[in-house]
Design an enzyme around this catalytic site. Structure first.
Site, PDB file in Angstrom:
ATOM      1  N   ASN A 173      -2.086   0.123   6.834  1.00  0.00           N
ATOM      2  CA  ASN A 173      -1.607  -1.157   7.373  1.00  0.00           C
ATOM      3  C   ASN A 173      -0.705  -1.918   6.391  1.00  0.00           C
ATOM      4  O   ASN A 173      -0.609  -3.138   6.461  1.00  0.00           O
ATOM      5  CB  ASN A 173      -2.788  -1.994   7.857  1.00  0.00           C
TER       6      ASN A 173
ATOM      7  N   LYS B 229       0.830  -1.219   0.000  1.00  0.00           N
ATOM      8  CA  LYS B 229       0.000   0.000   0.000  1.00  0.00           C
ATOM      9  C   LYS B 229       0.867   1.272   0.000  1.00  0.00           C
ATOM     10  O   LYS B 229       2.071   1.210   0.270  1.00  0.00           O
ATOM     11  CB  LYS B 229      -0.935  -0.038   1.212  1.00  0.00           C
TER      12      LYS B 229
ATOM     13  N   HIS C 177      -2.185  -5.517   1.476  1.00  0.00           N
ATOM     14  CA  HIS C 177      -3.509  -6.098   1.222  1.00  0.00           C
ATOM     15  C   HIS C 177      -3.325  -7.537   0.761  1.00  0.00           C
ATOM     16  O   HIS C 177      -2.345  -7.860   0.101  1.00  0.00           O
ATOM     17  CB  HIS C 177      -4.214  -5.318   0.097  1.00  0.00           C
TER      18      HIS C 177
END
Ligand code: GDP
Length: 136
Positions: free
Chosen positions: A112, A9, A115
Site C-alpha cells: 500500500n 514502501k 506508512h
C-alpha cells in the site's frame, strides 16, 4: 510542532514513485527533517512491526518490507500524524478515498505504498528506530 515517521514502501520505490510521493508531502507543507534510503533485514522489519507480531499477516508483511529498499522520512508540521495519515488514506487502497496516496499508488492491502505512525507514542518509537544518533 509534531513529528511523524513516514516510509515509502518497497512497492512504491520499485514502481518509481518516490518523487511523486515526496511532492505530495511538500505540497501539503509537511517539512522533511530527515530522509534516508535503507534496506531492512527481515529482523529489522520484525522489530519495527513488533506490535503486529501476533497478526496473521506478520510474516508476509515483514517479508514484503524487507524485499527491497524503502525511503524513511521524519516529517514535521502541526498535527502531522493525522495530516499524513489523511493524505495516505486507509490501509486498503481499494477502500482509500479518491486522491489519497494509497488509492493512487497502492496495489493491495499489503503493498500500500506508504506508512505513517498512528499516534505520538508510536511516532516516538518509530523515529528513534531510524533516526536515533546511534542508528545513523
Ligand atoms: P496502517 O496503520 O494503515 O499501515 O495499517 P496497520 O498498522 O493495521 O498494518 C500495518 C501494515 O500491514 C499495513 O500498512 C499493510 O502493509 C499490512 N497489512 C495490514 N492489514 C493487512 C492484511 O489484512 N493483510 C496483509 N497481507 N497485510 C496487511
Amino acid at each position: 510542532m509534531e513529528r511523524t515517521l513516514a516510509i515509502i514502501k518497497p512497492d512504491a520505490v520499485e514502481r518509481g514513485v518516490i518523487g511523486a510521493i515526496i511532492q505530495r508531502m511538500e505540497a501539503a507543507d509537511l517539512r522533511i527533517r530527515e530522509m534516508r534510503l535503507v534496506r531492512l533485514t527481515k529482523a529489522d522489519a520484525e522489530g519495527f512491526y513488533a506490535v503486529h507480531r501476533d497478526k496473521p499477516f506478520f510474516d508476509n508483511l515483514t517479508d514484503f518490507m524487507s524485499s527491497g529498499p524503502v525511503v524513511v522520512l521524519a516529517l514535521e508540521a502541526p498535527d502531522v500524524i493525522r495530516h499524513w495519515r489523511r493524505l495516505m488514506g486507509v490501509t486498503d487502497p481499494a477502500k482509500a478515498g479518491r486522491g489519497t496516496i494509497r488509492r493512487e499508488y497502492g496495489t493491495s492491502i499489503e503493498t500500500n505504498a506508504t506508512h505513517g505512525s498512528d499516534a505520538p507514542e508510536t511516532a516516538a518509537f518509530e523515529l528513534d528506530f531510524f533516526f536515533k544518533a546511534a542508528h545513523r
